[in-house]
Design a protein around this motif. Sequence first.
Motif, PDB file in Angstrom:
ATOM      1  N   ASN A 211       1.277  -0.935  -0.193  1.00 50.42           N
ATOM      2  CA  ASN A 211       0.144   0.074   0.012  1.00 50.42           C
ATOM      3  C   ASN A 211       1.166   1.238  -0.118  1.00 50.42           C
ATOM      4  N   TRP A 212       1.259   1.679  -1.318  1.00 48.93           N
ATOM      5  CA  TRP A 212       2.337   2.843  -1.233  1.00 48.93           C
ATOM      6  C   TRP A 212       0.913   4.086  -0.833  1.00 48.93           C
ATOM      7  N   LYS A 213       0.777   4.201  -0.738  1.00 46.88           N
ATOM      8  CA  LYS A 213      -0.357   5.434  -0.101  1.00 46.88           C
ATOM      9  C   LYS A 213       0.025   5.693   1.477  1.00 46.88           C
ATOM     10  N   ALA A 214      -0.312   4.514   2.581  1.00 47.08           N
ATOM     11  CA  ALA A 214       0.150   4.209   3.294  1.00 47.08           C
ATOM     12  C   ALA A 214       1.400   4.291   4.184  1.00 47.08           C
ATOM     13  N   PHE A 215       3.054   3.801   2.780  1.00 41.95           N
ATOM     14  CA  PHE A 215       3.965   4.267   3.031  1.00 41.95           C
ATOM     15  C   PHE A 215       4.309   5.574   2.801  1.00 41.95           C
ATOM     16  N   GLU A 216       4.180   6.578   1.482  1.00 40.58           N
ATOM     17  CA  GLU A 216       3.716   7.618   1.967  1.00 40.58           C
ATOM     18  C   GLU A 216       3.871   8.797   2.581  1.00 40.58           C
ATOM     19  N   LYS A 217       2.218   8.224   3.086  1.00 44.04           N
ATOM     20  CA  LYS A 217       2.344   9.125   4.454  1.00 44.04           C
ATOM     21  C   LYS A 217       3.079   8.709   5.413  1.00 44.04           C
ATOM     22  N   PHE A 218       3.425   7.748   6.170  1.00 41.92           N
ATOM     23  CA  PHE A 218       4.163   7.454   7.020  1.00 41.92           C
ATOM     24  C   PHE A 218       6.196   7.436   6.663  1.00 41.92           C
ATOM     25  N   ASN A 219       6.467   7.363   5.793  1.00 39.68           N
ATOM     26  CA  ASN A 219       7.503   8.211   5.403  1.00 39.68           C
ATOM     27  C   ASN A 219       7.799  10.257   5.411  1.00 39.68           C
ATOM     28  N   ALA A 220       6.374  10.313   5.291  1.00 40.01           N
ATOM     29  CA  ALA A 220       6.195  12.499   5.277  1.00 40.01           C
ATOM     30  C   ALA A 220       5.845  12.612   6.622  1.00 40.01           C
ATOM     31  N   GLU A 221       5.260  11.418   7.581  1.00 43.48           N
ATOM     32  CA  GLU A 221       5.461  11.544   9.084  1.00 43.48           C
ATOM     33  C   GLU A 221       6.542  11.269   9.853  1.00 43.48           C
ATOM     34  N   PHE A 222       7.182  10.843   9.380  1.00 47.54           N
ATOM     35  CA  PHE A 222       8.512  10.143   9.829  1.00 47.54           C
ATOM     36  C   PHE A 222       9.909  11.361   9.792  1.00 47.54           C
ATOM     37  N   SER A 223       9.173  11.517   8.289  1.00 53.57           N
ATOM     38  CA  SER A 223      10.557  12.707   8.048  1.00 53.57           C
ATOM     39  C   SER A 223      10.310  13.264   8.844  1.00 53.57           C
ATOM     40  N   SER A 224       9.207  14.655   9.364  1.00 58.33           N
ATOM     41  CA  SER A 224       8.384  15.529   9.990  1.00 58.33           C
ATOM     42  C   SER A 224       9.399  14.879  11.224  1.00 58.33           C
ATOM     43  N   LEU A 225       9.255  14.488  12.288  1.00 57.30           N
ATOM     44  CA  LEU A 225       8.822  13.940  13.466  1.00 57.30           C
ATOM     45  C   LEU A 225      11.044  13.965  13.699  1.00 57.30           C
ATOM     46  N   PHE A 226      11.859  13.379  12.654  1.00 61.16           N
ATOM     47  CA  PHE A 226      13.427  13.435  12.741  1.00 61.16           C
ATOM     48  C   PHE A 226      13.790  14.576  12.636  1.00 61.16           C
ATOM     49  N   HIS A 227      12.903  15.082  11.702  1.00 61.60           N
ATOM     50  CA  HIS A 227      13.098  16.861  11.521  1.00 61.60           C
ATOM     51  C   HIS A 227      13.100  17.554  12.738  1.00 61.60           C
ATOM     52  N   LYS A 228      12.043  17.550  13.365  1.00 61.33           N
ATOM     53  CA  LYS A 228      11.271  18.639  14.511  1.00 61.33           C
ATOM     54  C   LYS A 228      12.591  17.554  15.398  1.00 61.33           C
ATOM     55  N   LEU A 229      13.152  17.026  16.260  1.00 64.97           N
ATOM     56  CA  LEU A 229      14.073  15.536  16.705  1.00 64.97           C
ATOM     57  C   LEU A 229      15.114  16.692  16.120  1.00 64.97           C
ATOM     58  N   LYS A 230      15.547  16.621  15.614  1.00 63.80           N
ATOM     59  CA  LYS A 230      16.695  17.741  15.006  1.00 63.80           C
ATOM     60  C   LYS A 230      17.376  18.343  15.768  1.00 63.80           C
ATOM     61  N   ASP A 231      15.857  19.060  15.545  1.00 63.44           N
ATOM     62  CA  ASP A 231      15.912  20.909  15.426  1.00 63.44           C
ATOM     63  C   ASP A 231      16.008  20.653  17.314  1.00 63.44           C
ATOM     64  N   GLN A 232      15.381  20.367  18.214  1.00 67.04           N
ATOM     65  CA  GLN A 232      15.519  19.963  19.352  1.00 67.04           C
ATOM     66  C   GLN A 232      16.801  19.910  19.809  1.00 67.04           C
ATOM     67  N   GLN A 233      18.068  19.019  19.155  1.00 68.71           N
ATOM     68  CA  GLN A 233      18.928  17.832  19.233  1.00 68.71           C
ATOM     69  C   GLN A 233      20.315  19.534  19.570  1.00 68.71           C
ATOM     70  N   ALA A 234      19.575  20.324  17.816  1.00 62.78           N
ATOM     71  CA  ALA A 234      20.664  21.391  18.393  1.00 62.78           C
ATOM     72  C   ALA A 234      19.981  22.266  19.777  1.00 62.78           C
ATOM     73  N   LYS A 235      19.089  21.855  20.502  1.00 55.91           N
ATOM     74  CA  LYS A 235      19.167  23.233  21.294  1.00 55.91           C
ATOM     75  C   LYS A 235      19.369  22.474  22.145  1.00 55.91           C
ATOM     76  N   SER A 236      19.383  20.846  22.301  1.00 55.37           N
ATOM     77  CA  SER A 236      20.081  20.517  23.979  1.00 55.37           C
ATOM     78  C   SER A 236      21.587  20.473  24.118  1.00 55.37           C
ATOM     79  N   CYS A 237      21.523  20.238  25.655  1.00 61.69           N
ATOM     80  CA  CYS A 237      22.913  20.538  26.304  1.00 61.69           C
ATOM     81  C   CYS A 237      23.977  18.929  26.345  1.00 61.69           C
ATOM     82  N   CYS A 238      23.668  17.891  25.269  1.00 63.33           N
ATOM     83  CA  CYS A 238      24.324  16.930  25.726  1.00 63.33           C
ATOM     84  C   CYS A 238      24.920  16.844  23.695  1.00 63.33           C
TER      85      CYS A 238
END
Length: 111
Positions: free
Chosen positions: A84-111
């Motif tokens: 079901n390629w539509k499901a994969f496209e949806k989750f690819n976009a959502e995981f990409s968004s999550l990873f970008h948000k986490l990366k942005d947070q990581q830049a602000k973290s102390c570790c």
Amino acid sequence: MATPKTEAFSRKEQDLAAFAKALAHPARIAILKVLAQNNECICGEIVEVLPLAQSTVSQHLKELKEAGLIDGNVDGPRSCYCINWKAFEKFNAEFSSLFHKLKDQQAKSCC
């Protein structure tokens, strides 16, 4: 009566977790690779290329289908599945968004 802890999380978080859980087995990854190569596959053909019993493959196909990652049709003794390629496209976009948000947070973290 206790409520499930998953209710404390957003629908998007729950969906991403379910998607990840469905992929969290090497046999399911292998099944998806077989389906991607063939575009459509009969369950018996999957069993021929994987070192798993028919019942095990069927259980993994069931998990993938319940997660919405594959579609399938049963026609008598033949079961045909495809990704079901539509499901994969949806989750690819959502995981990409999550990873970008986490990366942005990581830049602000102390570790």
